[in-house]
Design a protein around this motif. Structure first.
Motif, PDB file in Angstrom:
ATOM      1  N   ALA A 195       0.838  -1.210   0.000  1.00 14.62           N
ATOM      2  CA  ALA A 195       0.000   0.000   0.000  1.00 14.62           C
ATOM      3  C   ALA A 195       0.866   1.250   0.000  1.00 14.62           C
ATOM      4  O   ALA A 195       0.549   2.239  -0.675  1.00 14.62           O
ATOM      5  N   ALA A 196       1.963   1.211   0.736  1.00 12.68           N
ATOM      6  CA  ALA A 196       2.872   2.358   0.765  1.00 12.68           C
ATOM      7  C   ALA A 196       3.476   2.598  -0.612  1.00 12.68           C
ATOM      8  O   ALA A 196       3.598   3.751  -1.068  1.00 12.68           O
ATOM      9  N   ASP A 197       3.853   1.506  -1.296  1.00  7.78           N
ATOM     10  CA  ASP A 197       4.377   1.652  -2.663  1.00  7.78           C
ATOM     11  C   ASP A 197       3.311   2.205  -3.592  1.00  7.78           C
ATOM     12  O   ASP A 197       3.592   3.038  -4.465  1.00  7.78           O
ATOM     13  N   GLY A 198       2.080   1.743  -3.388  1.00  4.42           N
ATOM     14  CA  GLY A 198       0.982   2.218  -4.228  1.00  4.42           C
ATOM     15  C   GLY A 198       0.694   3.691  -4.037  1.00  4.42           C
ATOM     16  O   GLY A 198       0.177   4.359  -4.943  1.00  4.42           O
ATOM     17  N   MET A 199       1.029   4.216  -2.868  1.00  5.51           N
ATOM     18  CA  MET A 199       0.829   5.639  -2.593  1.00  5.51           C
ATOM     19  C   MET A 199       1.966   6.491  -3.159  1.00  5.51           C
ATOM     20  O   MET A 199       1.956   7.711  -3.037  1.00  5.51           O
ATOM     21  N   GLY A 200       2.947   5.825  -3.767  1.00  9.59           N
ATOM     22  CA  GLY A 200       4.051   6.554  -4.376  1.00  9.59           C
ATOM     23  C   GLY A 200       5.168   6.923  -3.421  1.00  9.59           C
ATOM     24  O   GLY A 200       5.973   7.820  -3.717  1.00  9.59           O
ATOM     25  N   MET A 201       5.244   6.252  -2.278  1.00 11.62           N
ATOM     26  CA  MET A 201       6.311   6.541  -1.320  1.00 11.62           C
ATOM     27  C   MET A 201       7.652   6.076  -1.853  1.00 11.62           C
ATOM     28  O   MET A 201       7.749   5.009  -2.468  1.00 11.62           O
ATOM     29  N   SER A 202       8.683   6.870  -1.602  1.00 12.18           N
ATOM     30  CA  SER A 202      10.040   6.437  -1.923  1.00 12.18           C
ATOM     31  C   SER A 202      10.496   5.428  -0.874  1.00 12.18           C
ATOM     32  O   SER A 202       9.830   5.221   0.146  1.00 12.18           O
ATOM     33  N   ALA A 203      11.647   4.800  -1.117  1.00  8.64           N
ATOM     34  CA  ALA A 203      12.150   3.799  -0.171  1.00  8.64           C
ATOM     35  C   ALA A 203      12.401   4.416   1.205  1.00  8.64           C
ATOM     36  O   ALA A 203      12.077   3.818   2.231  1.00  8.64           O
ATOM     37  N   SER A 204      12.968   5.620   1.243  1.00  8.15           N
ATOM     38  CA  SER A 204      13.241   6.260   2.531  1.00  8.15           C
ATOM     39  C   SER A 204      11.958   6.696   3.224  1.00  8.15           C
ATOM     40  O   SER A 204      11.832   6.588   4.451  1.00  8.15           O
ATOM     41  N   GLN A 205      10.983   7.176   2.437  1.00  7.24           N
ATOM     42  CA  GLN A 205       9.702   7.561   3.023  1.00  7.24           C
ATOM     43  C   GLN A 205       8.996   6.347   3.615  1.00  7.24           C
ATOM     44  O   GLN A 205       8.401   6.424   4.694  1.00  7.24           O
ATOM     45  N   ARG A 206       9.058   5.225   2.917  1.00  9.88           N
ATOM     46  CA  ARG A 206       8.422   4.000   3.417  1.00  9.88           C
ATOM     47  C   ARG A 206       9.117   3.512   4.694  1.00  9.88           C
ATOM     48  O   ARG A 206       8.459   3.066   5.631  1.00  9.88           O
ATOM     49  N   LEU A 207      10.446   3.638   4.730  1.00 10.42           N
ATOM     50  CA  LEU A 207      11.196   3.197   5.905  1.00 10.42           C
ATOM     51  C   LEU A 207      10.811   4.025   7.128  1.00 10.42           C
ATOM     52  O   LEU A 207      10.463   3.471   8.182  1.00 10.42           O
ATOM     53  N   TRP A 208      10.889   5.371   6.995  1.00 14.77           N
ATOM     54  CA  TRP A 208      10.664   6.231   8.141  1.00 14.77           C
ATOM     55  C   TRP A 208       9.183   6.407   8.491  1.00 14.77           C
ATOM     56  O   TRP A 208       8.835   6.621   9.652  1.00 14.77           O
ATOM     57  N   GLY A 209       8.338   6.322   7.475  1.00 12.95           N
ATOM     58  CA  GLY A 209       6.918   6.564   7.718  1.00 12.95           C
ATOM     59  C   GLY A 209       6.095   5.333   7.996  1.00 12.95           C
ATOM     60  O   GLY A 209       5.013   5.426   8.589  1.00 12.95           O
TER      61      GLY A 209
END
Length: 254
Positions: A152-166
């Motif tokens: 879902a995070a990838d589907g929202m367009g999060m970058s790898a760092s955004q997905r890690l921290w968020g």
């Protein structure tokens, strides 16, 4: 009755805290209790240094080493869960295990030859000793994040760092904090060996008692270290529960 039950844990915490503070700052209040354990004519309360000063220096060793362990353990745990770092997981795990399998006294001996006597070899030994639980819990915490959440995070367009921290780190936080709690308690007890290499800590009281066969000293040092471990573990547990509730996370721990 329910209200009394709710206050009971806090009453126990208060009693333990007051006992700890009294032992540290007013040890002579307990002289009568310790007296039967001291040899005839010997000092009952450890006289060479202030118990309050030694307690502060003991805590300083634990805190500094824990910061180092946390930085290394969490960073390494995150690194080996990234696609580019998966192949390094066995190596990182083996290095982290050295701290638990290699006796702290042996680490101290090696560290003394490199950095001399005092606090530094003790910090090295403690940092290595606290590394494994933090590293392993970080790896476990990041790996237990559901794939659907990551997708879902990838589907929202999060970058790898955004997905890690968020996403990943907040969801892994309960397990990471549990690893830090375990490492803290381990280091509080293990720090006592620092006195063998001239580091100022509560181990000085315990070892002095063993050398002169004064069990009053041993009990004083042991009680303060034990109560310190109980209080700090409980405090970290309360902090963990608060953060978990604040972030709306599962309280599941390893």
């Amino acid at each position: 009755m329910n209200r009394i039950g709710a206050y009971w844990p806090w009453l126990v915490r208060l009693v333990v805290l007051l006992l700890f503070l009294a032992l540290v700052f007013k040890p002579y209040w307990f002289e009568t209790l310790f007296a039967p354990l001291a040899p005839k004519g010997a000092a009952v309360i450890y006289p060479q240094d202030s118990l309050a000063s030694l307690t502060g220096q003991h805590l300083e060793l634990v805190l500094v080493s824990l910061v180092v362990s946390a930085l290394l353990g969490v960073s390494a745990g995150i690194g080996v869960t990234r696609p580019s770092g998966l192949e390094f997981l066995p190596l990182a795990r083996a290095i982290a295990n050295i701290g638990q399998t290699f006796p702290p006294v042996a680490v101290l001996a090696l560290a003394v030859s490199a950095v001399g006597f005092g606090a530094y070899p003790t910090l090295i030994a403690l940092a290595l000793y606290g590394l494994l639980p933090i590293f392993e819990n970080t790896v476990a915490g990041v790996k237990q994040v559901p794939y659907a959440v990551l997708d879902a995070a990838d589907g929202m367009g999060m970058s790898a760092s955004q997905r890690l921290w968020g996403v990943e780190l907040p969801l892994a936080l309960p397990l990471i904090l549990e690893g830090i709690k375990v490492a803290t308690v381990i280091n509080i007890g293990t720090a006592t060996i620092g006195s063998t290499v001239a580091a100022k800590c509560l181990g000085e009281v315990i070892i002095a008692g063993l050398l002169v066969n004064n069990m009053a000293y041993v009990l004083q040092g042991g009680l303060i270290v034990g109560l310190m471990a109980v209080l700090i573990y409980d405090l970290l547990g309360l902090m963990q529960s608060f953060l978990v509730q604040r972030l709306g996370l599962s309280a599941q721990v390893a």
